[in-house]
Design a protein around this motif. Structure first.
Motif, PDB file in Angstrom:
ATOM      1  N   LEU B 284      -8.882  41.988   6.155  1.00 10.79           N
ATOM      2  CA  LEU B 284      -8.025  42.986   5.518  1.00 10.79           C
ATOM      3  C   LEU B 284      -8.480  44.405   5.863  1.00 10.79           C
ATOM      4  CD1 LEU B 284      -5.594  42.480   3.824  1.00 10.79           C
ATOM      5  CD2 LEU B 284      -6.958  42.919   1.788  1.00 10.79           C
ATOM      6  N   ILE B 285      -9.815  44.608   5.845  1.00 11.07           N
ATOM      7  CA  ILE B 285     -10.332  45.931   6.185  1.00 11.07           C
ATOM      8  C   ILE B 285      -9.960  46.291   7.624  1.00 11.07           C
ATOM      9  CG2 ILE B 285     -12.417  47.302   6.501  1.00 11.07           C
ATOM     10  CD1 ILE B 285     -13.731  45.720   4.317  1.00 11.07           C
ATOM     11  N   SER B 308      -5.819  45.804  19.142  1.00 18.05           N
ATOM     12  CA  SER B 308      -6.762  44.679  19.144  1.00 18.05           C
ATOM     13  C   SER B 308      -7.388  44.517  17.779  1.00 18.05           C
ATOM     14  CB  SER B 308      -7.883  44.909  20.160  1.00 18.05           C
ATOM     15  OG  SER B 308      -7.542  44.433  21.414  1.00 18.05           O
ATOM     16  N   LEU B 309      -7.752  45.651  17.176  1.00 17.63           N
ATOM     17  CA  LEU B 309      -8.372  45.599  15.857  1.00 17.63           C
ATOM     18  C   LEU B 309      -7.408  44.974  14.851  1.00 17.63           C
ATOM     19  CD1 LEU B 309     -10.836  46.367  14.202  1.00 17.63           C
ATOM     20  CD2 LEU B 309      -9.807  48.580  13.793  1.00 17.63           C
ATOM     21  N   GLU B 310      -6.137  45.340  14.963  1.00 18.41           N
ATOM     22  CA  GLU B 310      -5.133  44.769  14.065  1.00 18.41           C
ATOM     23  C   GLU B 310      -5.105  43.257  14.198  1.00 18.41           C
ATOM     24  OE1 GLU B 310      -1.232  45.949  15.266  1.00 18.41           O
ATOM     25  OE2 GLU B 310      -0.250  44.443  14.015  1.00 18.41           O
ATOM     26  N   CYS B 316      -8.977  36.962  11.570  1.00 21.09           N
ATOM     27  CA  CYS B 316      -9.961  36.727  10.501  1.00 21.09           C
ATOM     28  C   CYS B 316      -9.259  36.237   9.245  1.00 21.09           C
ATOM     29  CB  CYS B 316     -10.726  38.003  10.191  1.00 21.09           C
ATOM     30  SG  CYS B 316     -11.951  38.399  11.414  1.00 21.09           S
ATOM     31  N   LEU B 317      -8.133  36.851   8.919  1.00 18.28           N
ATOM     32  CA  LEU B 317      -7.374  36.405   7.752  1.00 18.28           C
ATOM     33  C   LEU B 317      -6.996  34.935   7.905  1.00 18.28           C
ATOM     34  CD1 LEU B 317      -4.932  39.350   6.980  1.00 18.28           C
ATOM     35  CD2 LEU B 317      -6.658  38.423   5.473  1.00 18.28           C
ATOM     36  N   VAL B 413       0.076  42.732   0.945  1.00 14.01           N
ATOM     37  CA  VAL B 413      -0.653  43.871   1.530  1.00 14.01           C
ATOM     38  C   VAL B 413      -0.667  43.744   3.056  1.00 14.01           C
ATOM     39  CG1 VAL B 413      -2.896  44.981   1.688  1.00 14.01           C
ATOM     40  CG2 VAL B 413      -2.074  44.169  -0.506  1.00 14.01           C
ATOM     41  N   THR B 414      -0.899  42.533   3.543  1.00 11.48           N
ATOM     42  CA  THR B 414      -0.912  42.296   4.994  1.00 11.48           C
ATOM     43  C   THR B 414       0.400  42.712   5.613  1.00 11.48           C
ATOM     44  OG1 THR B 414      -2.324  40.404   4.596  1.00 11.48           O
ATOM     45  CG2 THR B 414      -1.335  40.575   6.760  1.00 11.48           C
TER      46      THR B 414
END
Lengths: 219, 488
Positions: B284-285, B308-310, B316-317, B413-414
């Motif tokens: 989420l972070i 990429s970070l997204e 991870c989620l 939130v996602t």
């Protein structure tokens, strides 16, 4: 040698190793950083020999020799050469001053003691008393990397983290399987050489090794 | 035998590049052909999984092992590697680099590929660590291919942050070994995955929790999970585009693979809630940091790093949402590999054409370079999760997994963060595609040359569309078996 003497000796040496790590926080000259690292590695090699003697493990003698050659002779030599070429600068005013650094390092070692309680309780080895000191060294090394302003001192901080992990491996498991140890040493040497090359590049392009200058890349 | 065919080609390629001095473009062509051999070997290693037969192993004490998870990663890595070597600078078209730089590039990129392949088939946790550390070292040599202030800064941050991260991952590995030894005593193959998995339920929970924390921080730095992602935009922005493509798709996948393997072991000791919780939080972070950074992006290569970070956050989620989520996350990994590598190659070409990687310098792609512009549009639209591309399917599955586990707030939130990313990227894409180009008007010759240049990338597009419309049987089997390995 009997077990309590061995346990006390290993804890004492671990404490000394941690001390050399903390010494990095108040030294200013680059040469002092390299010196502290050299002493720390020498004591760690001695500890490896002692553990090898107690465990009757010949492999550990070999590991101690490799360790000594790598971290007390080869790497400091490269570091000193690097320092003469690009040094002549002192680590003036790192991000955190000496007094605060020492307080923080005390807190970090305390944190390490808290975190490693399950480790110490799970272990039956006589050397387990030194495990919190090893993790403490890893934290102190991290702190050194984060708060230094000179690329060379950041590299020494990284090497100290590696020492902390090696100490943890020795105290917790009497060393890791030899083939892994060999590969790790090789990786470490190569990683260090790459960092060394980069410090030359930094010096070449920026005319200094002050990492505060490395701030061009933003959004 | 297959393992040799997998690992030897990149090593031979690196050796060839080392021996041939000065660099000749024939070297690049031969290396591209060698990578095809590795790709074929990887595809062949998928065979035993689909047939349901024994896991292939190799070497004394089962040094190398290719179960379905490894096979999946192998196909991803060799696929991108082949694409990279075929589209590398200096292979059959005039290059902007000197022969010395090209030689260095060919040596280290092949060593980099070999290290990644070793990491994925290593049966021993320690050997996997050594290989991943080696990838940091080899890739660090190529980032500053042209020595500028920016590239030196980027590579210094990369190597320092990655090395510290990898050292922490090693601490976690040692802790895992420590736990094993305290329990079972020393053993030569203590660090083998099957052995660790078998004794996982007997290991000390507190020690394994601590070990996983170190592992997640360590390999998470390599994967670029927030807040340890700060090296990514710099490194992807400054590295030559083929390396960025390889790092953002293949290396990222290898780092997530390492985390996933350890998650399987730690879950066997403490149950899934601990690791799931950590992964959900970090995911989420990452998604949050990415979404807001995308709004502010000014450089399109850094924009791709934030994208990429997204996707790191999304994966991870997914990994934290149980078996269905893990299935979705692995599918997302495949789709992301396809899309990200595609876009980075296009970005490299655009940078050459416009001479800058700033978004505001790039206008009128659809008029000046229609094929490039078209592929940009396809790539970015795929990355923000639009159908008919595969990422839509995997994102949908992740959402489904979230709702199945009664996490509506988390999914809400996602979705909101994904929407922010969506809007930002569309805005940037619009600015680049339309408007007045600062190049000369295209002629047919230029357009024809581009069509051939980008021909391999249409394979990516085709696969993305295929995965967006259906889930082929072999892929599903591979994914299901991989999930079984990890969530047993």
């Amino acid at each position: 040698m009997n077990e309590t003497a061995f346990a006390q000796l290993s804890t004492l040496l671990s404490g000394l190793i941690l001390f050399f790590g903390i010494a990095l926080l108040w030294r200013r000259s680059l040469h002092a950083y390299i010196d502290a690292f050299q002493w720390q590695s020498a004591v760690l090699a001695a500890l490896l020999v002692i553990v090898g003697y107690f465990e009757q493990d010949v492999e550990l003698y070999l590991v101690a020799v490799i360790f000594f050659v790598l971290k007390v002779i080869v790497i400091p030599r490269y570091l000193n050469r690097l320092e003469t070429r690009v040094g002549g600068e002192r680590e003036m005013r790192p991000y955190v001053n000496a007094a605060t650094s020492l307080v923080v390092s005390g807190a970090l070692v305390l944190l390490a003691y808290v975190i490693t309680r399950p480790l110490v309780m799970a272990s039956t080895l006589p050397t387990r008393g030194g495990l919190p000191l090893a993790i403490g060294l890893v934290f102190v090394g991290l702190f050194v990397v984060i708060t230094r302003k000179k690329a060379l001192t950041q590299v020494v901080g990284f090497l100290v983290i590696e020492n902390g992990i090696a100490l943890m491996a020795v105290l917790g498991t009497f060393g890791i399987p030899f083939i892994v140890e060999l590969g790790v040493s090789l990786d470490l040497l190569m990683g260090f050489l790459v960092m060394q090359v980069f410090i030359y590049h930094i010096h070449g392009t920026f005319e200094s090794i002050d990492v505060e200058q490395l701030n061009q890349l933003k959004h | 035998m297959l393992f040799l065919l997998l690992l030897l080609p990149p090593l031979v390629a690196a050796l060839l590049a080392f021996v041939v001095q000065p660099y000749r473009s024939g070297v690049g062509r031969i290396n591209a052909l060698l990578s095809l051999i590795a790709l074929a070997a990887a595809l062949a290693l998928v065979g035993p999984t689909l047939a349901g037969s024994d896991t292939p192993t190799f070497g004394p004490g089962d040094l190398l092992r290719a179960d379905s998870l490894s096979a999946l990663l192998l196909v991803c890595v060799t696929g991108v590697a082949t694409l990279t070597l075929v589209l590398s600078p200096g292979v059959g078209r005039p290059a902007t680099y000197s022969p010395g730089q090209l030689r260095r590039y060919q040596i280290f990129i092949n060593l980099f590929i070999a290290a990644m392949l070793l990491a994925v088939v290593a049966n021993n946790v320690g050997v996997m660590w050594i290989a991943i550390e080696a990838t940091t070292i080899f890739s660090a040599f190529i980032i500053p291919l042209t020595l500028t202030k920016a590239s030196v800064e980027a590579s210094w941050k990369y190597i320092l942050i990655s090395s510290v991260g990898i050292a922490l991952a090693f601490a976690g590995t040692v802790l895992g070994y420590f736990d094993f030894v305290s329990l079972v005593g020393e053993s030569a193959n203590a660090l083998n995955w099957p052995v660790l998995l078998a004794v996982a339920h007997k290991l000390n929970p507190d020690v394994m929790r601590l070990a996983f924390a170190f592992i997640l921080v360590g390999y998470g730095t390599k994967a670029g999970i927030a807040p340890l992602h700060t090296w990514k935009p710099d490194a992807y922005g400054e590295a030559p585009a083929p390396l960025s493509a390889l790092m953002s798709s293949a290396l990222f996948a290898v780092a997530m693979y390492a985390i996933l393997r350890w998650k399987a072991v730690v879950d066997g000791t403490v149950g899934t809630s601990y690791t799931d919780g950590l992964l959900l939080a970090l995911g989420l972070i990452s998604l949050g940091v990415a979404a807001f950074s995308l709004v502010l992006s000014k450089n399109y290569k850094r924009l791709l790093a934030y994208s990429s970070l997204e996707h790191t956050g999304l994966i991870c989620l997914g990994l934290g949402l149980g078996p269905l989520g893990t299935f979705a996350a692995l599918l997302h990994l495949i789709n992301h590999t396809l899309a990200k590598s595609l876009v980075f190659f296009i970005a490299g070409d655009t940078e050459e054409a416009y001479g800058s990687s700033q978004i505001e310098q790039v206008h009128g792609l659809l008029t000046a370079r229609p094929w490039t512009g078209g592929l940009w549009a396809v790539g970015l639209l795929a990355l923000i999760g639009l159908p008919p591309f595969g990422l839509f399917v995997s994102e949908f599955l992740i959402m489904q997994a979230g709702f199945a586990l009664h996490q509506p707030v988390l999914m809400g939130v996602t979705l909101a963060l994904l929407a922010i990313a969506f809007v930002s990227i569309i805005r940037h894409l619009n600015r680049m595609l339309y408007g007045e180009p600062r190049l000369a008007q295209p002629n047919r010759a230029v357009a024809a040359e581009q069509w051939i240049k980008f021909a391999p990338l249409w394979v990516n597009v085709a696969l993305l569309v295929l995965l967006g419309l259906t889930l082929p049987g072999p892929v599903q089997t591979l994914l299901t078996r991989s999930v079984e390995i990890v969530t047993k």
